[in-house]
Every structure is written in structure tokens, then in C-alpha cells.
Design an enzyme around this catalytic site. Structure first.
Site, PDB file in Angstrom:
ATOM      1  N   LYS A 107      -4.926 -19.630  28.845  1.00 27.84           N
ATOM      2  CA  LYS A 107      -4.172 -18.772  28.222  1.00 27.84           C
ATOM      3  C   LYS A 107      -3.611 -17.309  28.900  1.00 27.84           C
ATOM      4  O   LYS A 107      -3.361 -16.532  28.529  1.00 27.84           O
ATOM      5  CB  LYS A 107      -5.412 -18.298  26.760  1.00 27.84           C
ATOM      6  CG  LYS A 107      -6.144 -19.411  26.171  1.00 27.84           C
ATOM      7  CD  LYS A 107      -6.816 -19.092  25.128  1.00 27.84           C
ATOM      8  CE  LYS A 107      -7.010 -19.643  23.737  1.00 27.84           C
ATOM      9  NZ  LYS A 107      -7.652 -20.356  24.206  1.00 27.84           N
TER      10      LYS A 107
HETATM   11  C1  PLP Z   1      -7.978 -22.786  23.819  1.00 27.30           C
HETATM   12  C2  PLP Z   1      -7.816 -23.020  24.602  1.00 27.30           C
HETATM   13  C3  PLP Z   1      -8.055 -25.151  24.561  1.00 27.30           C
HETATM   14  C4  PLP Z   1      -7.337 -24.955  23.057  1.00 27.30           C
HETATM   15  O1  PLP Z   1      -5.768 -24.681  23.032  1.00 27.30           O
HETATM   16  P1  PLP Z   1      -4.793 -24.585  22.424  1.00 27.30           P
HETATM   17  O2  PLP Z   1      -3.820 -24.380  22.749  1.00 27.30           O
HETATM   18  O3  PLP Z   1      -5.573 -23.483  20.987  1.00 27.30           O
HETATM   19  O4  PLP Z   1      -4.996 -26.009  21.237  1.00 27.30           O
HETATM   20  C5  PLP Z   1      -8.982 -25.742  25.308  1.00 27.30           C
HETATM   21  N1  PLP Z   1      -9.258 -25.406  25.985  1.00 27.30           N
HETATM   22  C6  PLP Z   1      -9.830 -23.987  26.240  1.00 27.30           C
HETATM   23  C7  PLP Z   1     -10.720 -23.614  27.137  1.00 27.30           C
HETATM   24  C8  PLP Z   1      -9.363 -22.511  25.368  1.00 27.30           C
HETATM   25  O5  PLP Z   1      -9.324 -21.702  25.952  1.00 27.30           O
END
Ligand code: PLP
Length: 429
Positions: A107
Site C-alpha cells: 500500500k
Molecule cells: C490491503 C492488503 C491486501 C489486499 O489488497 P486489496 O487491494 O484490498 O485487495 C493484501 N495483502 C496485504 C498485506 C494488504 O495490506
């Protein structure tokens, strides 16, 4: 570039407004009005381009006249200040490591990109924005780090007390400056409910320009498509037919991957790998979309019962279930299966995966790669962020990488809140 609301296609706005607002007034997610494939020569010669050049070319059309080329390139250069390596696991399987950024979760890219967009938009005005987010762990840290020190932006993060890992809590609560952590006596769903209520609270929105920083916001959603280009660039010489398995919760990441395919990236197939929160795998089987309350798991960033980006995936396929099924498979896995996957990756391949990446790996196993295919699973967080799960499974301590070692002894600063009224009075002051 113009964006329409998925609630009403006549409701149209430009890039900057869509970033500032997050959601349209009718509560619909924004979606780009046009998607134009990139030149074939660019894709063919992608290895000749730097990551920063690739990202610029990939996202240029979605910004339109929102930013000049120079400013867009500057935003991208500051966003992409780390690597995205592919690591070979076995003969035809690779991990795409997305955790080399400041908070060691994928993210970081979306949060840094969005923060810099908002910073540019607010630069020459006294327009102040408050970013309000609820986090189950990873989003909060990435947003806090991404927005730290951005002018005219305040960040308020709600997190459930004692339900995020130690590392995650430190990432949320030790930065200070324009970042405030609110520790909620309750669950993630409680935090989420308070945030949603605030966005609809007339008294609050009269006083503060609120925006969200989850993948609903186009500035957080769109840059995630870069990962797929970067993986393709690294694997182009091994290139067979490429399958991506994406550990999915709100489905922003995989939806950006599908967008990359629309732009001309030759991806054969996507796998949505989930934990027992299996609304989308169920939909792919039954054609019935049935949101459910979320269930707590060890891959908690994917504990989502009604994925917000599902509507965007629908839009990318014009709601055609048959077409979607041809390009996307969905598989769901239990915590026990996830732990076994982590164990297998470690004992057979000496690879330490976090629970989310381990779910992605399981997706490839279940799909069953053919001779002419290579599989890439996205490793979305560093295992150190889920120490309490990973250490007992692999039976080995994990060293703290420098990004984490730096903050782990810092003092936590958070304001405890009990209910919505407490959030409201905080936002008033
Ligand atoms: C947010 C997150 C996900 C999921 O991603 P999305 O885009 O919401 O499907 C998967 N793994 C980790 C470690 C995350 O922080």
C-alpha cells in the site's frame, strides 16, 4: 481525463476533483471515461525503460490535464523510491515482492502517490484537507508514512485497540506532525462504521474537507497497476504465458492489474486468492454476489465481506460474467491451509512468506500451471509485519529490517476514543 460515477454515468468530474472527493456525491466510485491501450512497441521494449518512465507512460492518460508532465514525473519519482523484485521460488513460480517501501506493505505506492497528488493540488491554496481512514493494520501505516509532512493535509487514523500487530501499531502511532492516531475500543468494523458516519455527517463536512485514503480513491487505486508492468519487465526474457495470483481483500490491487491488461500488457489470466472471506470466488462460481459480515483471519488485511472495488471489476467487463470468468479465477483458503503454505514455502524453498503472500501462492497451486505458463504471486507485505503468526509457523525468529528497527522503540502516541461522539468532538477541535 474525466471520471464518471458508477452510480450514475452522467455524474462526471476531472482527475483533481475525483481525488479530492474520493467518492462521488451519489456515493458511487469514480471510473475513467476512456481506457486507451499503450503502443505495442512500448510493451515489447519495456526492458529499455526505467520503472519511473514505465509508470509515467502507464498512468499519463488517467491524469489528463490534472498535472503537467513535469509535475506528474516528479510525483512518480518520489513515489517509486524503492525496488519491486521478482524472486524465483520454483521452476515456473515467482514471488513479486511489493514490500520494500517505507512501511513494508504494497500500500506504500498508492499512499505515497495519493499524498503527493493532494500536496500538489493544495500547494497554492489554503484549501485544507483531512484524510480520515480506518485501518485493520496495513493501510494506516502506509497512509501515515505517505502523508507525513504533506502541507495542508491532516491525517486521522482510527484503529482497533489490541487488534493490530505491534509493528503495525508503532507505524501508526510514532510519527507525530500532521498524523493523529485514534485508538478505538472496538473492532475494525466499529472503526469503519465511525468513518462512514463522519463522511455523511453534515456538521462535520461543513467544517472539514474530508477525504478517504483507501483504494476507493482513484489516486490510490490507479498506481497499483505499475506492479504488473514491473513484473513483466523483469520476466520478459523468461516469458511464457503469464498468470498473476493476487491476495485480495478490497480487490483494488487485482482490479488495477486487470486495468494493466486493458492497457495492453499480455497477461493470460488472473487469480483472486482470498481467505475465507470468499464473496468474489463465490460469485465466480454461482454468478450471485452476496456480501457477508467479515470473518477474522490470520491474513487480516483481506478480512473484507463486501469488497469495494468489485463494482470496478464489473465495469471493466461490462458486467459480463462469462467474460470475467474467462480471465479471472477465484479461490478461497482457510487459516490452516495458509499456515501449511507458509511452512511449505519455507521448508521446500527457504522462502519466508507473510500470510497474504502465502494465500497468493496457494492460488497458483490450486489453479495448476500448465507447461507453457509462469505464475507470479504478489507478496504484499513483509513477514515481519505479522510476526506473531509467522514465527511459530516457521519456527525461526525474523530479523527486523532497518525500516522497522527504526521505529520499534519509539514511544506510542494515540488518543483513545470510545464512541462516535468522541470522534466528532476531536474533528471539531
Ligand atoms: C490491503 C492488503 C491486501 C489486499 O489488497 P486489496 O487491494 O484490498 O485487495 C493484501 N495483502 C496485504 C498485506 C494488504 O495490506
Amino acid at each position: 481525463m474525466q471520471y464518471y460515477s458508477l452510480e450514475n454515468k452522467k455524474n462526471i468530474t476531472g482527475f483533481k476533483q475525483a481525488v479530492l472527493k474520493g467518492l462521488a456525491d451519489d456515493r458511487g466510485l469514480y471510473f475513467p471515461k476512456a481506457i486507451t491501450p499503450l503502443p505495442k512497441n512500448f510493451i515489447k521494449n519495456i526492458a529499455d525503460y526505467s520503472n519511473q518512465e514505465i509508470a509515467f507512460l502507464a498512468i499519463r492518460q488517467f491524469i489528463g490535464d490534472g498535472f503537467t508532465d513535469d509535475i506528474l514525473q516528479e510525483i512518480i519519482n518520489e513515489t517509486l523510491c524503492f525496488d519491486f523484485p521478482t524472486v524465483k521460488i520454483s521452476k515456473n513460480i515467482y514471488a513479486l515482492e511489493l514490500f520494500h517501501g517505507p512501511t513494508m506493505a504494497f500500500k506504500d505506492v498508492g499512499a505515497r502517490f495519493m499524498a503527493r497528488c493532494l500536496g500538489q493540488i493544495n500547494k497554492n491554496s489554503d484549501h485544507k484537507t483531512t484524510v480520515l481512514v480506518a485501518t485493520s493494520g496495513d493501510t494506516g501505516g502506509a497512509v501515515a508514512s505517505g502523508f507525513l509532512g504533506v502541507k495542508n493535509v491532516d491525517v486521522v487514523i482510527l484503529y482497533p485497540s489490541k487488534k493490530v500487530s505491534e509493528v503495525q501499531e508503532k507505524q501508526l502511532t510514532t510519527l507525530g506532525e500532521n498524523i493523529t492516531a485514534l485508538e478505538v475500543n472496538g473492532t475494525f468494523d466499529d472503526c469503519q462504521a465511525m468513518v462512514k458516519k463522519a463522511f455523511l455527517d453534515k456538521e462535520i463536512i461543513e467544517k472539514r474537507n474530508l477525504t478517504s485514503a483507501n483504494s476507493i480513491n482513484i489516486a490510490r487505486w490507479l498506481p497499483q497497476m505499475f506492479y504488473y508492468f514491473f513484473a513483466f519487465k523483469q520476466l520478459i526474457n523468461h516469458y511464457k504465458e503469464m498468470i498473476f495470483s493476487v491476495p485480495s481483500g478490497n480487490f483494488g490491487n487485482i482490479c488495477a492489474g486487470i486495468l494493466a491488461k486493458k492497457l495492453g500488457l499480455p497477461i493470460k489470466h488472473f487469480i483472486a486468492a482470498t481467505n475465507v472471506n470468499d464473496v468474489v470466488p463465490e460469485y465466480l462460481l454461482s454468478q450471485i454476489y452476496k456480501p457477508k459480515p467479515s470473518i477474522q483471519t490470520i491474513s487480516n488485511a483481506m478480512d473484507v465481506g463486501n469488497p469495494s472495488n468489485f463494482v470496478r471489476i464489473q465495469e471493466l467487463y461490462n458486467g459480463d460474467w462469462e467474460m470475467l470468468k474467462k480471465e479471472l479465477s477465484g479461490f478461497a483458503f482457510t487459516d490452516d491451509e495458509t499456515k501449511n503454505s507458509m511452512k511449505k514455502l519455507y521448508t521446500a524453498y527457504k522462502y519466508i512468506a507473510d500470510p497474504h503472500g502465502a494465500v497468493g501462492y496457494l492460488g497458483l497451486q490450486q489453479y495448476g500451471l500448465k507447461e507453457n505458463e509462469i505464475g507470479v504471486f504478489l507478496e504484499t507485505a513483509h513477514p515481519v509485519k505479522f510476526l506473531d503468526v509467522v514465527t511459530p509457523v516457521i519456527g525461526k525468529e525474523i530479523d527486523f529490517p532497518p525500516q522497522i528497527a527504526k521505529i520499534i522503540d519509539k514511544e506510542k502516541k494515540a488518543i483513545t476514543i470510545k464512541n462516535y461522539e468522541a470522534l466528532k468532538s476531536f474533528l471539531f477541535n
